[in-house]
Write a protein that holds these residues in place. Structure first.
Motif, PDB file in Angstrom:
ATOM      1  N   SER A  93       0.821  -1.217   0.000  1.00 46.18           N
ATOM      2  CA  SER A  93       0.000   0.000   0.000  1.00 46.18           C
ATOM      3  C   SER A  93       0.855   1.267   0.000  1.00 46.18           C
ATOM      4  O   SER A  93       0.471   2.277  -0.599  1.00 46.18           O
ATOM      5  CB  SER A  93      -0.968   0.001   1.185  1.00 46.18           C
ATOM      6  N   THR A  94       2.032   1.223   0.636  1.00 45.10           N
ATOM      7  CA  THR A  94       2.874   2.418   0.704  1.00 45.10           C
ATOM      8  C   THR A  94       3.549   2.710  -0.625  1.00 45.10           C
ATOM      9  O   THR A  94       3.569   3.861  -1.095  1.00 45.10           O
ATOM     10  CB  THR A  94       3.931   2.270   1.812  1.00 45.10           C
ATOM     11  N   ALA A  97       0.883   3.712  -3.217  1.00 50.13           N
ATOM     12  CA  ALA A  97       0.369   5.051  -2.923  1.00 50.13           C
ATOM     13  C   ALA A  97       1.379   6.123  -3.307  1.00 50.13           C
ATOM     14  O   ALA A  97       1.024   7.167  -3.876  1.00 50.13           O
ATOM     15  CB  ALA A  97       0.016   5.168  -1.439  1.00 50.13           C
ATOM     16  N   THR A  98       2.657   5.865  -3.021  1.00 47.95           N
ATOM     17  CA  THR A  98       3.700   6.841  -3.359  1.00 47.95           C
ATOM     18  C   THR A  98       3.845   6.980  -4.869  1.00 47.95           C
ATOM     19  O   THR A  98       3.989   8.089  -5.399  1.00 47.95           O
ATOM     20  CB  THR A  98       5.041   6.427  -2.719  1.00 47.95           C
ATOM     21  N   LEU A 113      -0.481  11.104   1.215  1.00 49.14           N
ATOM     22  CA  LEU A 113      -0.523   9.815   1.875  1.00 49.14           C
ATOM     23  C   LEU A 113      -0.993   9.967   3.317  1.00 49.14           C
ATOM     24  O   LEU A 113      -0.531  10.864   4.034  1.00 49.14           O
ATOM     25  CB  LEU A 113       0.863   9.152   1.869  1.00 49.14           C
ATOM     26  N   LEU A 115      -0.922   7.733   6.676  1.00 55.22           N
ATOM     27  CA  LEU A 115      -0.254   6.544   7.196  1.00 55.22           C
ATOM     28  C   LEU A 115      -1.077   5.964   8.346  1.00 55.22           C
ATOM     29  O   LEU A 115      -0.839   6.261   9.512  1.00 55.22           O
ATOM     30  CB  LEU A 115       1.164   6.891   7.645  1.00 55.22           C
ATOM     31  N   THR A 120      -1.568   2.162   4.205  1.00 53.22           N
ATOM     32  CA  THR A 120      -1.405   3.516   3.676  1.00 53.22           C
ATOM     33  C   THR A 120      -2.518   3.766   2.669  1.00 53.22           C
ATOM     34  O   THR A 120      -2.790   2.910   1.829  1.00 53.22           O
ATOM     35  CB  THR A 120      -0.043   3.673   2.997  1.00 53.22           C
ATOM     36  N   TYR A 164      -4.656  10.396  12.238  1.00 49.68           N
ATOM     37  CA  TYR A 164      -4.592   9.502  11.088  1.00 49.68           C
ATOM     38  C   TYR A 164      -4.889  10.244   9.781  1.00 49.68           C
ATOM     39  O   TYR A 164      -4.535   9.776   8.699  1.00 49.68           O
ATOM     40  CB  TYR A 164      -5.581   8.349  11.229  1.00 49.68           C
ATOM     41  N   ALA A 168       1.115  12.878   5.270  1.00 50.25           N
ATOM     42  CA  ALA A 168       2.505  12.582   5.621  1.00 50.25           C
ATOM     43  C   ALA A 168       3.462  13.377   4.743  1.00 50.25           C
ATOM     44  O   ALA A 168       3.251  13.503   3.532  1.00 50.25           O
ATOM     45  CB  ALA A 168       2.764  11.088   5.464  1.00 50.25           C
ATOM     46  N   ILE A 173       6.985   9.457   5.091  1.00 52.40           N
ATOM     47  CA  ILE A 173       6.811   8.434   4.054  1.00 52.40           C
ATOM     48  C   ILE A 173       8.036   7.529   3.996  1.00 52.40           C
ATOM     49  O   ILE A 173       7.925   6.300   3.938  1.00 52.40           O
ATOM     50  CB  ILE A 173       6.545   9.094   2.678  1.00 52.40           C
ATOM     51  N   ARG A 176       8.107   5.193   6.916  1.00 51.26           N
ATOM     52  CA  ARG A 176       7.214   4.049   6.713  1.00 51.26           C
ATOM     53  C   ARG A 176       7.867   3.033   5.760  1.00 51.26           C
ATOM     54  O   ARG A 176       7.819   1.828   5.998  1.00 51.26           O
ATOM     55  CB  ARG A 176       5.871   4.539   6.175  1.00 51.26           C
ATOM     56  N   GLU A 180       8.946  -0.835   6.661  1.00 57.65           N
ATOM     57  CA  GLU A 180       8.476  -1.988   5.893  1.00 57.65           C
ATOM     58  C   GLU A 180       9.638  -2.753   5.262  1.00 57.65           C
ATOM     59  O   GLU A 180       9.607  -3.993   5.195  1.00 57.65           O
ATOM     60  CB  GLU A 180       7.465  -1.524   4.846  1.00 57.65           C
TER      61      GLU A 180
END
Length: 263
Positions: A93-94, A97-98, A113, A115, A120, A164, A168, A173, A176, A180
């Motif tokens: 998802s990160t 999304a990026t 984004l 997080l 994400t 939330y 970010a 980012i 995160r 990960e």
């Protein structure tokens, strides 16, 4: 592993993410850049005058024309690597999304984004309302959907916190992504890379107690008993009332016994 560091002024996306992964020994920054250049140029043909139509065109380009989707091995290193996401069109998802955020910028669309714990998501403001997007599928989400994601990670009693919904910045980012990548490296038994992720994150947040505890585990796998001991002691000294303290004290005693055995 060579010394490597970020500072707030030098953080850019996607370049900093590419440099990080090359530093960890997982991918070539040059190859990642070429994949990005190709996509960032191709998306420009979807520049439409109407903002709503432009967003829909971006989502069609990303998910249908170019086939971006969830990685089969979701928790693998490749899924957490932004460069590999551009090259293989697979990610978590990160990274998805990026990638979508960066392509949106090419079309003068601002996607940010969020997080959430364990996930994400993307947010944009359009026609005076917030639009939330699931980067794994491209579908729009409601606030109820966001809360469901949080509860899926933290349990049904978990509240939805206002923080939330805070977009970010690049540092968060990259944090995160590093987190990960660290987890993926541990799963792959790439402990040196996982250790470096911890070191880089602690350079930004030296008092993050859980990071010290995680680094202690990784250091133990590498045989760095003194580092592991120091990190566990730091956790105990700075978090004496944590429910995990007794377990951490037990780990510390075991490390002491192990250290004596080696000598």
């Amino acid at each position: 592993m060579k010394q490597f560091s970020f500072n707030d002024e030098s953080l850019t996306l996607p370049d900093s993410a590419f440099e990080l992964v090359e530093h960890l020994g997982f991918n070539s920054a040059e190859q990642a850049k070429w994949a990005w250049f190709e996509l960032s140029g191709a998306v420009l043909s979807h520049y439409l005058a109407d903002e709503e139509a432009r967003l829909q065109a971006l989502l069609t380009f990303f998910y249908q024309e170019r086939g971006f989707q969830t990685a089969d091995e979701y928790f693998a290193i490749a899924a957490a690597d932004l460069g590999m996401c551009f090259m293989l069109r697979r990610g978590n998802s990160t990274t998805l999304a990026t990638a979508l955020k960066l392509l949106a910028k090419q079309l003068d669309l601002q996607l940010d984004l969020l997080l959430l714990p364990g996930a994400t998501v993307l947010v944009c403001t359009m026609a005076g309302e917030f639009r939330y997007i699931d980067p794994l599928t491209g579908r729009f989400l409601s606030r109820h959907d966001l809360h469901s994601l949080v509860k899926g990670e933290l349990g049904n009693a978990a509240p939805f916190k206002a923080r939330y919904l805070k977009p970010a910045n690049n540092q968060l980012i990259l944090m995160r992504m590093m987190s990960e990548l660290k987890s993926a490296a541990v799963l792959a038994h790439e402990f040196e890379a996982a250790m470096e992720c911890c070191n880089l994150m602690l350079a930004w947040y030296p008092d993050e107690l859980n990071l010290h505890r995680e680094r202690a585990f990784i250091a133990h796998q590498l045989g760095a008993i003194h580092v592991a001991t120091a990190d566990l002691q730091f956790f105990i000294d700075n978090n004496p009332h944590d429910p995990m303290v007794e377990l951490v004290k037990m780990q510390l005693r075991e490390l002491g016994e192990e250290s004596q055995t080696f000598h």
